[in-house]
Design an enzyme around this catalytic site. Sequence first.
Site, PDB file in Angstrom:
ATOM      1  N   HIS A 532       0.997  -1.052   0.276  1.00  0.00           N
ATOM      2  CA  HIS A 532       0.281  -0.653   0.028  1.00  0.00           C
ATOM      3  C   HIS A 532       0.617   1.685  -0.008  1.00  0.00           C
ATOM      4  O   HIS A 532       0.700   1.808  -1.017  1.00  0.00           O
ATOM      5  CB  HIS A 532      -1.116   0.583   1.198  1.00  0.00           C
ATOM      6  CG  HIS A 532      -2.194   0.958   1.140  1.00  0.00           C
ATOM      7  ND1 HIS A 532      -1.834   1.946   2.552  1.00  0.00           N
ATOM      8  CD2 HIS A 532      -2.074   1.384   0.603  1.00  0.00           C
ATOM      9  CE1 HIS A 532      -3.199   2.634   2.064  1.00  0.00           C
ATOM     10  NE2 HIS A 532      -2.861   2.878   0.664  1.00  0.00           N
ATOM     11  N   HIS A 537       1.736   5.116  -3.104  1.00  0.00           N
ATOM     12  CA  HIS A 537       2.151   6.316  -2.410  1.00  0.00           C
ATOM     13  C   HIS A 537       3.273   6.933  -2.423  1.00  0.00           C
ATOM     14  O   HIS A 537       3.496   7.758  -2.851  1.00  0.00           O
ATOM     15  CB  HIS A 537       1.665   6.555  -0.777  1.00  0.00           C
ATOM     16  CG  HIS A 537       0.016   6.307  -0.560  1.00  0.00           C
ATOM     17  ND1 HIS A 537      -0.694   7.322  -0.632  1.00  0.00           N
ATOM     18  CD2 HIS A 537      -0.980   5.435  -0.356  1.00  0.00           C
ATOM     19  CE1 HIS A 537      -2.161   6.956   0.180  1.00  0.00           C
ATOM     20  NE2 HIS A 537      -2.073   5.972  -0.447  1.00  0.00           N
ATOM     21  N   HIS A 751      -4.067   0.986  -6.412  1.00  0.00           N
ATOM     22  CA  HIS A 751      -4.121   2.053  -5.457  1.00  0.00           C
ATOM     23  C   HIS A 751      -5.791   1.137  -4.303  1.00  0.00           C
ATOM     24  O   HIS A 751      -6.035   0.849  -3.553  1.00  0.00           O
ATOM     25  CB  HIS A 751      -3.711   2.802  -5.181  1.00  0.00           C
ATOM     26  CG  HIS A 751      -4.306   3.317  -4.269  1.00  0.00           C
ATOM     27  ND1 HIS A 751      -5.292   4.297  -4.119  1.00  0.00           N
ATOM     28  CD2 HIS A 751      -3.208   3.407  -3.070  1.00  0.00           C
ATOM     29  CE1 HIS A 751      -5.408   4.642  -2.869  1.00  0.00           C
ATOM     30  NE2 HIS A 751      -4.562   4.143  -2.232  1.00  0.00           N
ATOM     31  N   ASN A 755      -6.186  -0.801  -1.265  1.00  0.00           N
ATOM     32  CA  ASN A 755      -6.855   0.111  -0.520  1.00  0.00           C
ATOM     33  C   ASN A 755      -8.150   0.062   0.303  1.00  0.00           C
ATOM     34  O   ASN A 755      -8.270  -0.629   1.689  1.00  0.00           O
ATOM     35  CB  ASN A 755      -6.341   1.208  -0.600  1.00  0.00           C
ATOM     36  CG  ASN A 755      -6.586   2.601   0.416  1.00  0.00           C
ATOM     37  OD1 ASN A 755      -6.183   2.872   1.190  1.00  0.00           O
ATOM     38  ND2 ASN A 755      -8.540   3.046  -0.138  1.00  0.00           N
ATOM     39  N   ILE A 917      -6.336   8.874  -1.451  1.00  0.00           N
ATOM     40  CA  ILE A 917      -6.641   8.678   0.480  1.00  0.00           C
ATOM     41  C   ILE A 917      -5.688   7.600   0.777  1.00  0.00           C
ATOM     42  O   ILE A 917      -5.082   7.308   0.439  1.00  0.00           O
ATOM     43  CB  ILE A 917      -7.835   7.968   0.172  1.00  0.00           C
ATOM     44  CG1 ILE A 917      -8.711   7.796   2.236  1.00  0.00           C
ATOM     45  CG2 ILE A 917      -8.438   6.736  -0.168  1.00  0.00           C
ATOM     46  CD1 ILE A 917      -8.221   9.248   3.022  1.00  0.00           C
TER      47      ILE A 917
END
Length: 917
Positions: A532, A537, A751, A755, A917
Amino acid sequence: MVETMGCCGLLQARCHRHDPQKYIIQGEIEIDRSPWFSLCASGSSVVFRLYSRDSMDPTTRKGIESENTFVMKGKELERKKHEVLSMKVPMKVIKFKLKFEERKFHYCCGSWVYPITKTGFKRIFFSDQLYLPTKTPQGLVELRKKELQKLQAPGPKGEWNPWDRIYDYDVYNNLGDPEKGRLYDRPVLGDSTNFPYPRRLKTGYLNCQHDHSRESGPARCFQFYVPPDERMSDEKLQELKNNFVEALIRFLPPEPTLPHLWDGECPDFVTKVAHFFVPKAAISKKDVRFIRSIIDFCRKLKLPSSHGGPSRSDPSEEQDIFEDIIGFFPDKEVEELDDSDKQRLEKLVPKEILDQVVATLALKRQHVSAQLPSIIAEEKFASFADTEFGRQMLAGTNPVRIRRLKKEEFSLLMESFQKKYQGNRNDLKALEVDVEEAIKASSAFILDHHYLEQFLKMINGKGVCAYATRTILIADERPYETIKPVAIELSLSEDSDDGCSMFLVPENDLIWEFAKFHVASNDAAYHQLVSHWLHTHAVVEPFIIATRRQLSVMHPIHRLLDPHFKDTLHINALARAVFLNAGGILETLLFTGEYSMELSSHLYKEWRFDKQALPEDLLERGMAKRRVRDEVVSGPMEQVGRDKSSNKAATGAEQTMFEVDAEVELVLEDYPYAKDGIEIWTAIETWVTEYCNVFYHNDNDVKEDEEIQEWWNEIKTRGHKDRNEGWYDINTFESLVKALTTLIWITSGLHAAVNFGQYGYGGWPPNRPMLLRKFLPKEEEVYEEVNIMKFVEEMLPDKFQMKLAIAVMDLLSRHTSEEVYLGQTSPQKEWPLIEDQSIIQKKFKEFRENLEAIERNIKERNKEYILMNRWGHAKIPYKLLYPDTSKPMPPISKEKGKHQPEKMDINERGIPNSISI
């Protein structure tokens, strides 16, 4: 009148040039009144000038510019004409209307604009048209270069202002806080052989007084520097804060003693039996008390006499930890936080959040409710089934770690297993035969978390008991392809005093169940830190910085990528401030503790960009084989176009199908993440190919695109400087398409897959425990001395940690009201004056139609209950890669009826454009 968006989201222009010869521009200005931009755009006046795109000043080599035009604060100018005389060409600006609004500064232009305020804030707003560098109109060439040079310039010394647009790279030197003492000291990640890491956005804060290699950070958590173009809206930021506050209130207050969540009216026997075989959602919304009573009854039976131990005690005499955890979810009224929980929260969450929690609870008794995590919605013991455990490695929240087991690898593993196995040697021999047969059939797999062994000496202690695990899984033959674990290795460092390494097979019963807890804990930490955070990110952040610095907003690739970067830099800054910081939430919840980010740095050494493309990732893990195709002799552009043209949504009677000419075929056909993912990947690749075809006509166009070449070079040499391997040159059309498709896949499909299922699976702590506090008991202890429920309670995280973990999973799994989903909005829609706009509009419409066809495919596959990995023992249909294109678009402005929508349940579906997010 048509719309176009400027480069930062501050400016939205409406422009119509009635007669190019007269240079008539008409439009509307809306000046932002938010505090972040009050010094930029709403001073006592706004001053701007216009530049001609086509007429160039031979002296400055820029487009001929007008004189300054002033718009006074607070005055509404309706149909008032302003004569603006340029140096040579007269321009007339008519029908300006000044409005004060909360969010955006809108200005109408067909050329570029320099707004000038008393603060000296200046920037260039861009033309509506898109151009490759070699095709830029002469009047804009110098301005295009000037704007990029400005963005590439180093930031000023001292702290930066909120309106500064500064994009530069920095190492992760802001996670620790050595000023608080040694316990809060963390290594600098990046620019190091020992601790390599992707670069982050530089923020300009002062260094710590006693350690100048560390950054001090802002005084308040939510006031860190993010360039104005990258900041999420005030509404979204407040929504995230409110979601966090509500999640904490839902789960942290003490749970009441209420009737069992499943208790209620018992439906008829036939319905309940049907529910046992088919997902509840497919038949009825009624309770499942009947199933629960059967399962609970079976669980409370005596242990088989073959174990030679006493039967379990009366369940009423044992504390059922699972019932206690169920108590976190029912509807309840709460008044205040427990004092000890409040003290622990003070060290973990920003003061602003905690104050809002306390103030909300103090205002009145709060009635709160929580939906059940999907993994227990049907039955609370579903996750304990071996088939469900295996299924989650293919369709859970971390379906990207499992890989196919190779024969030579298994031979080496057997040497280790022989040393650690304490059971019947015949069982070990039978296992070896079964696995070797499965390897021949390409149905043996491994979940490898053995990299943890070198960290265990540091990690274990302070209430944490962790192994490094390797799990072998075998899949049944088609069509069922049910996958389940058949062996688990649990390793400790050789000099460990805390326990012993083990090798287990399912015949070990309860110890086997406890071993699966440790495997799930390993996998949960890897998911949070690597699958993740690191692989989505963190690795994307340098791409965003390089895009802003090296690709002009006029560049078509900048325009293509921009929707996929929405809010990511801001979200990442929030993560570093609240979740990843020393002593922060992840260090509290994960067994890796203070070594969490150090571990992710270690695993970054394995990361390669060329393996992030979904087909390449599946091939690398042995989960797919390259499809054999007939050789076709043709030019590169012709072949690429032909390959992608076959990836279309079928029409007519075959409307429900999306036909994929994929370059790989899956080893396991029932691998939901890969099956759905390949279709999403192919749809993205087709769209990117056809978009790029509008601007690039051959490989030479790619080679001569100096902005693309500088962009790619900067990503390799600065953004991901610590990773020299895995980069290919972008010197062909095909390589450009592959790089862009990979990047868009990471920000959208990948993602979404790792997520938005976090609450559904991790919201039930026994399914994905983030830390464990007990090593495995010895076999004789299980049946002689150990109170099973008491042992499980002492092994799982404490109740505060579990409640906080559930609240965090709740926060991260929710879509916000401003979310824009894949396939919802095209570059043509946001910037309608693009050349060949009808082509782009048509191709994007086809992209959306492909996604809608994929949605239908997923729905149909989720009805095929023979596909056990689609729904499994827990009866959870796989929806994490369901695009959900029918979701409503967020309103553009309050003028058009913007409102705060009613909060929706977590639905575990929808692919946002970006990591937002």
